[in-house]
Write a protein that holds these residues in place. Structure first.
Motif, short mmCIF file in Angstrom:
data_model
loop_
_atom_site.label_atom_id
_atom_site.label_comp_id
_atom_site.label_asym_id
_atom_site.label_seq_id
_atom_site.Cartn_x
_atom_site.Cartn_y
_atom_site.Cartn_z
N SER A 1 3.08 0.69 -31.26
CA SER A 1 3.36 -0.69 -31.43
C SER A 1 2.88 -1.61 -30.18
O SER A 1 2.64 -1.10 -29.41
N MET B 1 8.58 2.34 -32.27
CA MET B 1 8.16 1.64 -33.56
C MET B 1 9.14 1.80 -34.67
O MET B 1 9.63 0.90 -35.13
N GLY C 1 9.60 -2.11 -31.27
CA GLY C 1 8.91 -1.96 -32.46
C GLY C 1 9.57 -2.40 -33.82
O GLY C 1 9.04 -2.81 -34.75
#
Length: 404
Positions: free
Chosen positions: A170, A304, A325
C-alpha cells in the motif's frame, strides 16, 4: 526464471496466502518457485499439495516485541535484555547463510524474493550469492504488531533500500519504509486475492447468501491482538444492543496469551456475551464473511487489509478505521464506510447499515466491482512479474558489462 521465496512464518496468515496467490499467478510467465520456510506448518503442507519444492531453514527475524513505556529504570532493564537477543538473532542468521546458500545454489535460482519485512535473511543470502534481491514489504512492524527493529528503523530502512527493488502492499507501507529520495525502486502493488474466474464465482456465492430473514451479523476476522480492535467492536455492539435486539458479532481468529479470556470477560461485563460469538481460527475465512452482513476492520494501522478485500469479494461492505491501507481500499459511502474515533463512532456506522439494509447491499455490490477491477491475481501477478523481469534483466546486463 527461477525464484526462491523467503517466508517468515509457517502458517497460512495473510502474507503467506498472498504469496500462494502470487506463485499461482506467476505460472503463466514460466516462473519456477522454490520456498524457504523457518518451520513446517499449514503453509508448507500446502506447498506439498502443490508440488512446490521447499526447504526448512530456521531463519531469524530482526525484530521483537519491546515495551517502551515505564520509567528510566524499567526502560534500561528492557534495553539491556533486548540487545543480547538481537545480537543472537543476527549471529544465527549469519551462521545459517552458508547452508542456505548451498540449498539455493543447487536450485540455481535467478532471484531471491523476501516475502516480509520481518527478516533480513533473504538480503544476506542474495549478497553472498551476488544475485538480485526483491523485498516485499507487507507490514509496518511497529505500528501494527508493536515490534521493534533490532537495529533501529533508520539503519534497517537503509538496508532494505539497498535491495534491487522493494514492493509495498500500500502507499501507507511505502511511505513508512522510504525516505524522500529513495522511492525510485519502491513499487506499490496491492495484493490479488482471487482469479477473475474465482471472483465471478464469489460474486454469485456472496449475492445468493444475502438474506433478510436472519439476525443482522457483523464479523471481525483476523489475529486476535490488542491493535486489531476486537475490544472496540465489542464495545460498539454493546451500544447497538440497547436499540436492536437482533444483532450479533462474530470474532474470528487465533489468540495468544490471555487475550481471548479478556475479550470474553469484556463481553460478559457489557452484557453482550450472548451476542458475541468467538469462532477461533478458520482455515477458510470466507465462512465468516458469508455468515455476516457487514465486516469490520478496526485496526488503526493496517498495512493493506487482505480481510477487507476478501470480504468485499463476496459483496460484503466493510466498515473500517480511516487510516493507513484501509483508507486506500474503502471508498466511503460507495464500497463501505470509514470512521474515525472510538467505539461510539464505529457504532454509529454500524447503526446506519442496520437501518438501511438495501444501502448496505448496494455498497457490497460496489465493493465487489472494485475488487474485480483492482485486486485480481492476474493484475497482481502481472505487475510483480514486470518488476521481476526488470530486475533480472538489469542484473544480467550489468554482469555482461563487467565481463566486457
Amino acid at each position: 526464471m527461477k525464484v526462491v521465496f523467503i517466508t517468515h512464518f509457517p502458517n497460512l496468515y495473510g502474507a503467506n496466502r498472498s504469496l500462494l496467490n502470487l506463485i499461482d499467478g506467476l505460472k503463466k510467465y514460466g516462473v519456477v518457485p522454490y520456498v524457504i520456510s523457518p518451520f513446517e506448518g499449514q503453509f508448507t503442507e500446502t506447498l506439498k499439495l502443490r508440488n512446490i519444492e521447499f526447504a526448512i531453514v530456521p531463519i531469524q527475524w530482526w525484530a521483537d516485541k519491546f515495551e517502551s513505556a515505564g520509567n528510566f529504570v524499567h526502560k534500561s532493564y528492557r534495553i539491556a535484555a533486548f540487545y543480547p537477543k538481537a545480537f543472537k538473532r543476527l549471529y544465527l542468521n549469519l551462521q545459517l547463510i552458508p547452508s542456505l546458500a548451498d540449498i539455493v545454489k543447487e536450485w540455481n535460482v535467478d532471484l531471491v524474493y523476501t516475502n516480509s519485512s520481518t527478516t533480513p535473511a533473504g538480503a544476506l543470502l542474495a549478497e553472498k550469492l551476488q544475485i538480485p534481491h526483491i523485498w516485499h514489504l507487507r507490514e509496518f512492524l511497529d505500528l501494527d504488531y508493536n515490534l521493534h527493529l533490532d537495529w533501529g528503523k533508520l539503519l534497517c530502512n537503509f538496508f532494505i533500500q539497498k535491495s534491487d527493488a522493494q514492493i509495498a502492499i500500500s502507499k501507507a507501507i511505502r511511505n513508512h519504509f522510504s525516505s524522500r529520495g529513495s522511492k525510485e525502486r519502491m513499487h506499490v502493488v496491492y495484493n490479488g486475492i482471487a482469479s477473475t474466474l474465482e471472483l465471478e464465482r464469489l460474486y454469485k456465492l456472496g449475492n445468493d447468501s444475502l438474506r433478510v430473514d436472519k439476525v443482522f451479523t457483523f464479523a471481525l476476522v483476523g489475529l486476535i491482538h490488542a491493535n486489531k480492535g476486537q475490544d472496540i467492536a465489542i464495545k460498539a455492539l454493546s451500544i447497538l444492543t440497547q436499540t436492536f435486539s437482533q444483532v450479533r458479532l462474530l470474532i474470528v481468529g487465533d489468540a495468544s496469551g490471555d487475550q481471548l479470556a479478556q475479550l470474553k470477560k469484556l463481553a460478559e461485563d457489557l452484557g453482550v456475551s450472548n451476542q458475541v460469538e468467538f469462532w477461533g481460527y478458520l482455515d477458510d475465512p470466507y465462512q465468516a464473511y458469508l455468515a455476516s452482513d457487514v465486516v469490520l476492520m478496526c485496526s488503526k494501522n493496517e498495512g493493506m487489509g487482505r480481510v477487507t478485500v476478501e470480504a468485499m469479494s463476496v459483496c460484503r461492505p466493510v466498515i473500517g478505521y480511516d487510516n493507513a491501507g484501509t483508507s486506500e481500499i474503502i471508498q466511503h459511502e460507495y464500497t463501505g464506510l470509514l470512521y474515525r474515533g472510538d467505539h461510539e463512532a464505529l457504532a454509529a456506522c454500524m447503526k446506519q447499515l442496520i437501518e438501511n439494509p438495501d444501502w448496505a447491499k448496494q455498497l457490497g455490490m460496489n465493493a465487489w466491482k472494485r475488487v474485480f477491477e483492482e485486486y485480481s491475481i492476474e493484475t497482481y501477478s502481472q505487475k510483480i512479474y514486470e518488476i521481476l523481469l526488470s530486475v533480472v534483466t538489469q542484473h544480467n546486463s550489468s554482469k555482461q558489462l563487467i565481463h566486457i
